[in-house]
Design a protein around this motif. Sequence first.
Motif, mmCIF file in Angstrom:
data_model
loop_
_atom_site.group_PDB
_atom_site.id
_atom_site.type_symbol
_atom_site.label_atom_id
_atom_site.label_comp_id
_atom_site.label_asym_id
_atom_site.label_seq_id
_atom_site.Cartn_x
_atom_site.Cartn_y
_atom_site.Cartn_z
ATOM 1 N N GLY A 1 1.046 -1.362 -0.321
ATOM 2 C CA GLY A 1 0.172 -0.202 0.368
ATOM 3 C C GLY A 1 0.597 1.533 0.435
ATOM 4 N N ARG A 2 1.746 1.125 -0.388
ATOM 5 C CA ARG A 2 2.525 2.340 -0.279
ATOM 6 C C ARG A 2 3.379 3.480 -1.669
ATOM 7 N NH1 ARG A 2 7.600 2.068 0.834
ATOM 8 N NH2 ARG A 2 8.355 -0.150 0.980
ATOM 9 N N VAL A 3 2.212 2.807 -2.878
ATOM 10 C CA VAL A 3 2.235 3.662 -3.699
ATOM 11 C C VAL A 3 0.876 4.636 -4.270
ATOM 12 C CG1 VAL A 3 1.050 2.099 -5.644
ATOM 13 C CG2 VAL A 3 3.138 3.139 -6.821
ATOM 14 N N ALA A 4 1.036 5.759 -4.848
ATOM 15 C CA ALA A 4 0.279 6.502 -5.233
ATOM 16 C C ALA A 4 0.642 7.164 -7.031
ATOM 17 C CB ALA A 4 0.270 7.024 -4.774
ATOM 18 N N ILE A 5 -0.602 7.479 -7.462
ATOM 19 C CA ILE A 5 -0.340 7.909 -8.522
ATOM 20 C C ILE A 5 -0.438 9.955 -8.778
ATOM 21 C CG2 ILE A 5 -2.421 7.410 -9.337
ATOM 22 C CD1 ILE A 5 -1.904 7.046 -12.332
ATOM 23 N N ASN A 6 0.691 10.416 -8.806
ATOM 24 C CA ASN A 6 0.225 11.806 -9.691
ATOM 25 C C ASN A 6 0.190 11.874 -11.492
ATOM 26 O OD1 ASN A 6 -0.431 14.887 -9.879
ATOM 27 N ND2 ASN A 6 1.445 14.845 -10.062
ATOM 28 N N VAL A 7 -2.247 12.333 -11.482
ATOM 29 C CA VAL A 7 -2.084 12.436 -13.139
ATOM 30 C C VAL A 7 -1.573 13.845 -13.599
ATOM 31 C CG1 VAL A 7 -4.372 12.101 -14.664
ATOM 32 C CG2 VAL A 7 -3.347 10.612 -12.546
ATOM 33 N N VAL A 8 -1.350 13.684 -14.429
ATOM 34 C CA VAL A 8 -0.421 15.325 -15.142
ATOM 35 C C VAL A 8 -1.076 15.035 -16.869
ATOM 36 C CG1 VAL A 8 1.825 16.013 -15.971
ATOM 37 C CG2 VAL A 8 1.668 14.535 -14.140
ATOM 38 N N SER A 9 -2.070 16.411 -16.645
ATOM 39 C CA SER A 9 -2.581 16.071 -17.911
ATOM 40 C C SER A 9 -1.702 16.536 -18.775
ATOM 41 C CB SER A 9 -3.596 17.275 -17.288
ATOM 42 O OG SER A 9 -4.515 16.711 -16.743
ATOM 43 N N PRO B 1 -5.785 3.574 -3.776
ATOM 44 C CA PRO B 1 -3.902 4.151 -3.656
ATOM 45 C C PRO B 1 -4.753 5.385 -4.776
ATOM 46 C CG PRO B 1 -3.685 1.862 -4.950
ATOM 47 C CD PRO B 1 -5.089 2.196 -5.224
ATOM 48 N N GLU B 2 -3.524 6.745 -3.253
ATOM 49 C CA GLU B 2 -4.007 8.196 -3.899
ATOM 50 C C GLU B 2 -4.078 8.307 -4.845
ATOM 51 O OE1 GLU B 2 -3.351 9.667 0.498
ATOM 52 O OE2 GLU B 2 -1.685 8.772 0.016
ATOM 53 N N ILE B 3 -4.763 9.403 -5.082
ATOM 54 C CA ILE B 3 -4.598 9.633 -6.574
ATOM 55 C C ILE B 3 -4.174 11.730 -6.463
ATOM 56 C CG2 ILE B 3 -5.896 10.301 -8.491
ATOM 57 C CD1 ILE B 3 -7.626 7.651 -8.405
ATOM 58 N N PHE B 4 -2.863 11.271 -6.785
ATOM 59 C CA PHE B 4 -2.863 12.888 -6.800
ATOM 60 C C PHE B 4 -3.268 13.765 -8.288
ATOM 61 C CE2 PHE B 4 -0.922 11.411 -3.306
ATOM 62 C CZ PHE B 4 0.070 12.626 -2.516
ATOM 63 N N GLN B 5 -2.852 15.033 -8.315
ATOM 64 C CA GLN B 5 -3.405 15.729 -9.790
ATOM 65 C C GLN B 5 -3.051 16.895 -9.786
ATOM 66 O OE1 GLN B 5 -7.251 17.274 -10.037
ATOM 67 N NE2 GLN B 5 -6.163 18.798 -11.116
#
Length: 365
Positions: free
Chosen positions: A113-121, A186-190
Amino acid sequence: MSSKKDDIKFAYWVPNVSGGLVVSKIEQRTSWDIVYNIKLAQLAEQNGFEYALSQIRFTAGYGAEFQHEPVAFSHALLAATTKLKVIAAILPGPWNPAVAAKQLATIDQLTKGRVAINVVSGWFKGEFQAIGEPWLEHDERYRRSEEFIRALKGIWTTDNFTFKGDFYRFHDYTLKPKPYNTNPHPEIFQGGSSRAARDMASRVSDWYFTNGNTVEGIKAQVDDIRAKAAANGHQVKVGVNAFIIARDTEEEARAVLKEIIDKADPEAVNAFGDAAKQAGKASPEGEGNWAKSTFEDLVQYNDGFKTNLIGTPQQIAERIVALKAVGVDLVLSAFLHFHEEVAYFGEKVLPLVRELEQKQVALAA
């Protein structure tokens, strides 16, 4: 130093891209190689950082000649740490949500459970053209990113997932295994500073990253996104970018900033500024990230100097707590000399931040 649930959190930019975090010919004791980065991740974990953000770049430019792919690089950092959460930046277009969902679910399982994502437009038109990806209009890029996030969430949380969007379609798709992290995914960053970016975050993202800014400027963004999120029955946390120059005296810190700007690479800074501002000008309001950035601001990719975390540990701690007071949940940090300065931050700045936070809690009680 572990933080409590309501404490402000700290992340750092992973230097998986060459050239450091300022577009300057000043010495930067940093490296994009894995040996340096593993040591940095371990130092950051030991010094109170809870997150690291791996950057996504496909082509050289603006001082970044070499780039490691962020998902694979993030996994290497996770394998070398025990608590740090690593956020892998991903571009819709080059990535399909099914591929991203499967990659990250596997890494999430392997790291508990230690990965997250940053969705870059996307802001770098030349990069999309170089790899043969269509370059969409500004708001269309955010519309695609929103569908990407809705698809990710659906794949990660439901079986027999069906989705009929303009950009992505799924038919009775079940992913197994799903991510380890079931809270609920997983947490979703943007990121982004345009209206479209804030609107999207207020509907679908867990975290919203904004460029560096004054406390007043950040408060206006936080108030806007929180009001919109509340109207949507959604909650979103806010992270702000900051280039941190912590020194024993303010004079030392300001001298470092002056040297960074004096030794800036004008050609690279101006080329970056032109590309970044072109992306924002295409938004309906004619603004976006970097719309009001000066040459000096653009020497640090995401307006990190504007946040003004430059000075003594006490000055920086007070400014961090002022950011928290207007609704900032996380500071995304960059440094000139990562190893030394992450350790200095953990030793000298972070204890003062926690002390000031405790005082605020006591005063509010």
